[in-house]
Motif scaffolding. Structure first.
Motif, PDB file in Angstrom:
ATOM      1  N   LEU A  58      29.755 -12.391 -15.602  1.00 20.68           N
ATOM      2  CA  LEU A  58      29.142 -12.587 -14.287  1.00 20.68           C
ATOM      3  C   LEU A  58      29.837 -13.696 -13.511  1.00 20.68           C
ATOM      4  O   LEU A  58      30.113 -13.567 -12.314  1.00 20.68           O
ATOM      5  CB  LEU A  58      27.657 -12.919 -14.457  1.00 20.68           C
ATOM      6  CG  LEU A  58      26.870 -13.157 -13.163  1.00 20.68           C
ATOM      7  CD1 LEU A  58      26.915 -11.909 -12.282  1.00 20.68           C
ATOM      8  CD2 LEU A  58      25.437 -13.547 -13.471  1.00 20.68           C
TER       9      LEU A  58
ATOM     10  N   PHE B  14      22.839  -0.777 -15.177  1.00 27.13           N
ATOM     11  CA  PHE B  14      22.508  -2.126 -14.715  1.00 27.13           C
ATOM     12  C   PHE B  14      21.153  -2.524 -15.304  1.00 27.13           C
ATOM     13  O   PHE B  14      20.325  -1.671 -15.644  1.00 27.13           O
ATOM     14  CB  PHE B  14      22.433  -2.194 -13.186  1.00 27.13           C
ATOM     15  CG  PHE B  14      23.708  -1.851 -12.492  1.00 27.13           C
ATOM     16  CD1 PHE B  14      24.605  -2.848 -12.142  1.00 27.13           C
ATOM     17  CD2 PHE B  14      24.025  -0.535 -12.193  1.00 27.13           C
ATOM     18  CE1 PHE B  14      25.782  -2.537 -11.497  1.00 27.13           C
ATOM     19  CE2 PHE B  14      25.200  -0.221 -11.541  1.00 27.13           C
ATOM     20  CZ  PHE B  14      26.084  -1.217 -11.204  1.00 27.13           C
TER      21      PHE B  14
ATOM     22  N   TRP C  50      27.998 -11.661 -21.170  1.00 26.10           N
ATOM     23  CA  TRP C  50      27.611 -11.148 -19.850  1.00 26.10           C
ATOM     24  C   TRP C  50      27.603 -12.251 -18.808  1.00 26.10           C
ATOM     25  O   TRP C  50      27.996 -12.053 -17.665  1.00 26.10           O
ATOM     26  CB  TRP C  50      26.242 -10.499 -19.931  1.00 26.10           C
ATOM     27  CG  TRP C  50      26.202  -9.231 -20.741  1.00 26.10           C
ATOM     28  CD1 TRP C  50      27.269  -8.459 -21.097  1.00 26.10           C
ATOM     29  CD2 TRP C  50      25.046  -8.602 -21.293  1.00 26.10           C
ATOM     30  NE1 TRP C  50      26.858  -7.394 -21.842  1.00 26.10           N
ATOM     31  CE2 TRP C  50      25.492  -7.436 -21.984  1.00 26.10           C
ATOM     32  CE3 TRP C  50      23.686  -8.881 -21.293  1.00 26.10           C
ATOM     33  CZ2 TRP C  50      24.621  -6.586 -22.644  1.00 26.10           C
ATOM     34  CZ3 TRP C  50      22.824  -8.020 -21.943  1.00 26.10           C
ATOM     35  CH2 TRP C  50      23.285  -6.885 -22.614  1.00 26.10           C
ATOM     36  N   LYS C  51      27.144 -13.448 -19.217  1.00 23.74           N
ATOM     37  CA  LYS C  51      27.162 -14.572 -18.282  1.00 23.74           C
ATOM     38  C   LYS C  51      28.596 -14.916 -17.876  1.00 23.74           C
ATOM     39  O   LYS C  51      28.874 -15.177 -16.702  1.00 23.74           O
ATOM     40  CB  LYS C  51      26.483 -15.779 -18.922  1.00 23.74           C
ATOM     41  CG  LYS C  51      24.966 -15.637 -19.058  1.00 23.74           C
ATOM     42  CD  LYS C  51      24.350 -16.881 -19.663  1.00 23.74           C
ATOM     43  CE  LYS C  51      22.823 -16.752 -19.779  1.00 23.74           C
ATOM     44  NZ  LYS C  51      22.218 -17.951 -20.397  1.00 23.74           N
TER      45      LYS C  51
ATOM     46  N   ASP D 196      18.141  -8.977 -13.344  1.00 23.54           N
ATOM     47  CA  ASP D 196      18.383 -10.343 -13.785  1.00 23.54           C
ATOM     48  C   ASP D 196      17.066 -10.943 -14.294  1.00 23.54           C
ATOM     49  O   ASP D 196      16.077 -11.009 -13.540  1.00 23.54           O
ATOM     50  CB  ASP D 196      18.916 -11.167 -12.613  1.00 23.54           C
ATOM     51  CG  ASP D 196      19.449 -12.527 -13.053  1.00 23.54           C
ATOM     52  OD1 ASP D 196      19.212 -12.894 -14.224  1.00 23.54           O
ATOM     53  OD2 ASP D 196      20.093 -13.201 -12.250  1.00 23.54           O
TER      54      ASP D 196
ATOM     55  N   ASN E 248      18.240  -9.634  -8.601  1.00 21.85           N
ATOM     56  CA  ASN E 248      19.617  -9.180  -8.626  1.00 21.85           C
ATOM     57  C   ASN E 248      19.861  -8.273  -9.824  1.00 21.85           C
ATOM     58  O   ASN E 248      19.239  -8.416 -10.878  1.00 21.85           O
ATOM     59  CB  ASN E 248      20.579 -10.379  -8.672  1.00 21.85           C
ATOM     60  CG  ASN E 248      20.405 -11.277  -7.466  1.00 21.85           C
ATOM     61  OD1 ASN E 248      20.139 -10.787  -6.368  1.00 21.85           O
ATOM     62  ND2 ASN E 248      20.555 -12.572  -7.649  1.00 21.85           N
ATOM     63  N   TRP E 249      20.815  -7.357  -9.660  1.00 20.25           N
ATOM     64  CA  TRP E 249      21.209  -6.459 -10.743  1.00 20.25           C
ATOM     65  C   TRP E 249      22.397  -7.050 -11.494  1.00 20.25           C
ATOM     66  O   TRP E 249      23.337  -7.548 -10.885  1.00 20.25           O
ATOM     67  CB  TRP E 249      21.583  -5.088 -10.192  1.00 20.25           C
ATOM     68  CG  TRP E 249      20.421  -4.293  -9.692  1.00 20.25           C
ATOM     69  CD1 TRP E 249      20.096  -4.057  -8.390  1.00 20.25           C
ATOM     70  CD2 TRP E 249      19.430  -3.629 -10.474  1.00 20.25           C
ATOM     71  NE1 TRP E 249      18.971  -3.298  -8.309  1.00 20.25           N
ATOM     72  CE2 TRP E 249      18.536  -3.003  -9.580  1.00 20.25           C
ATOM     73  CE3 TRP E 249      19.206  -3.497 -11.842  1.00 20.25           C
ATOM     74  CZ2 TRP E 249      17.452  -2.271 -10.006  1.00 20.25           C
ATOM     75  CZ3 TRP E 249      18.122  -2.753 -12.261  1.00 20.25           C
ATOM     76  CH2 TRP E 249      17.251  -2.146 -11.372  1.00 20.25           C
ATOM     77  N   VAL E 250      22.343  -6.952 -12.811  1.00 20.30           N
ATOM     78  CA  VAL E 250      23.430  -7.414 -13.676  1.00 20.30           C
ATOM     79  C   VAL E 250      24.065  -6.184 -14.319  1.00 20.30           C
ATOM     80  O   VAL E 250      23.361  -5.393 -14.953  1.00 20.30           O
ATOM     81  CB  VAL E 250      22.914  -8.368 -14.775  1.00 20.30           C
ATOM     82  CG1 VAL E 250      24.054  -8.800 -15.681  1.00 20.30           C
ATOM     83  CG2 VAL E 250      22.239  -9.574 -14.151  1.00 20.30           C
TER      84      VAL E 250
ATOM     85  N   CYS F 209      33.061 -12.396 -12.397  1.00 21.21           N
ATOM     86  CA  CYS F 209      32.861 -11.504 -11.251  1.00 21.21           C
ATOM     87  C   CYS F 209      32.597 -12.299  -9.974  1.00 21.21           C
ATOM     88  O   CYS F 209      33.068 -11.945  -8.895  1.00 21.21           O
ATOM     89  CB  CYS F 209      31.705 -10.564 -11.538  1.00 21.21           C
ATOM     90  SG  CYS F 209      32.065  -9.306 -12.788  1.00 21.21           S
ATOM     91  N   LYS F 210      31.822 -13.404 -10.103  1.00 24.15           N
ATOM     92  CA  LYS F 210      31.562 -14.226  -8.922  1.00 24.15           C
ATOM     93  C   LYS F 210      32.857 -14.848  -8.403  1.00 24.15           C
ATOM     94  O   LYS F 210      33.099 -14.885  -7.198  1.00 24.15           O
ATOM     95  CB  LYS F 210      30.557 -15.318  -9.273  1.00 24.15           C
ATOM     96  CG  LYS F 210      29.130 -14.802  -9.456  1.00 24.15           C
ATOM     97  CD  LYS F 210      28.167 -15.935  -9.749  1.00 24.15           C
ATOM     98  CE  LYS F 210      26.732 -15.435  -9.888  1.00 24.15           C
ATOM     99  NZ  LYS F 210      25.787 -16.513 -10.214  1.00 24.15           N
TER     100      LYS F 210
END
Length: 364
Positions: free
Chosen positions: A225, A14, A221-222, A17, A23-25, A228-229
């Motif tokens: 993310l 990880f 990655w965005k 952010d 927050n962890w990405v 994932c959200k």
């Protein structure tokens, strides 16, 4: 070229952010290989992790770094050069403990390497000062030689000139040899420095490539993310639905419990009813006997009624006879009255007995 792995493990990687710094990405979709590397040419240590063709960790260990355990299976450290914070999630607490211990060992080794490099730099600086002193002596000797020659040419002979010049020439020759060895040593050091500089350039080129690749992967990655959200939102909805279903199931369980209690009550009532039916069956077995007795009593009653009718006929005859012979049987009037009273009592008893039999027949 002299970089070799010294410790390898697997973990989920990880990164913090960069916008929120909270927050962890996730840098890897699954557990990847994380290794400690030692570069013997540079005497340095690095943590490297590659996911497929992407370099997700390239962190050089410095004595100022600190590895922190934030939970039983998660640890992190800050890399000021990469301007980020790396986090590792392990499958067990033992793996995290081993990684932390190795981090501390590498950190101490990096500190020793830094101290050695500083001592070496100081030694090289002192050596450079020592190598510079003969040149100064050489300059001083060069400047004094003409004065000596002048003095010998004025006040001494040629033998005296040779005796004065010989030791200075030997000193100059020895100084020249020392200077040659110092130059050769400096050339050797220059080659080593060129090799190290080339290695640094190659490492910088690799870091630039990794940085460019990581920059190119930021958008992916965005997207991951955001995906994932969305998936997290869907999972939350599913969890809410499951909680609602669980509540309904709990209500059904309560209803089933109430129904089970009601069924037990009905079973108890049914057993009581069955006992009552059994008692009625036993009573029903007695009814034929009662019917037989009732028939016999009815027969007796009929016979009694016939007798009563006969008695009534007799009474009527007797009444006629009495009317006819009232005057004759005045004395027997009292006895007849007594007999009539007794007869009426019997009739009443028979009527009451008949009513009782009728009532018993109706009840059965």
């Amino acid at each position: 070229m002299g970089e070799q792995p010294i410790y390898t493990t697997r973990a989920h990687v990880f990164q913090i952010d960069p916008t929120t710094k909270k927050n962890w990405v996730p840098a890897s979709k699954q557990a990847v290989t994380v290794s400690y590397f030692y570069d013997s040419t540079r005497n340095s240590y690095r943590i490297i992790s590659v996911d497929g063709s992407k370099v997700i960790i390239n962190s050089t260990i410095t004595p100022n770094m600190t590895f922190t355990k934030t939970s039983q299976k998660f640890g992190q450290w800050a890399d000021s050069r990469a301007n980020t914070v790396f986090g590792l999630g392990f499958a067990s607490e033992q793996q995290l403990t081993k990684f932390a211990e190795k981090f501390q060992e590498v950190k101490e080794a990096a500190k020793l390497a830094r101290d050695k490099s500083q001592d070496k730099a100081e030694t090289v600086g002192n050596h450079s000062q020592v190598t510079e002193s003969p040149s100064v002596t050489y300059q001083e000797s060069g400047s004094e030689a003409p004065l000596t020659n002048q003095a010998s040419s004025i006040n001494g002979t040629d033998d005296e000139k040779i005796s004065h010049v010989g030791p200075e020439a030997a000193l100059l020759q020895s100084e020249n040899e020392r200077l040659k060895s110092a130059v050769e040593q400096s050339n050797t050091n220059a080659k080593k420095w060129e090799t190290e500089l080339q290695t640094l350039r190659e490492n910088n080129a690799r870091l630039v490539d990794a940085l460019q690749e990581s920059s190119a992967n930021v958008e992916s990655w965005k997207k991951q993310l955001s995906a994932c959200k969305e998936e997290s939102d869907k999972l939350r909805e599913k969890i809410a639905n499951l909680e609602a279903q669980c509540n309904e199931a709990n209500q059904e369980k309560q209803r089933n419990t109430q129904l089970s209690a009601r069924v037990k009550e009905l079973e108890a009532e049914l057993r009581d009813k069955e006992q009552e039916v059994e008692n009625l069956r036993k009573q029903a077995e007695i009814i034929p006997q009662l019917m037989t007795e009732c028939e016999s009593i009815t027969t007796k009653l009929q016979a009694t009624e016939m007798k009563n009718k006969e008695l009534e006929g007799r009474i009527e005859g007797l009444q006629l006879e009495i009317n006819d012979s009232r005057q004759k049987q005045g004395n027997m009037k009292g006895e007849l009255k007594k007999f009539m009273d007794i007869l009426d009592g019997k009739i009443d008893e028979l009527h009451e007995f008949r009513q009782g039999l009728s009532k018993l027949g109706v009840d059965n």
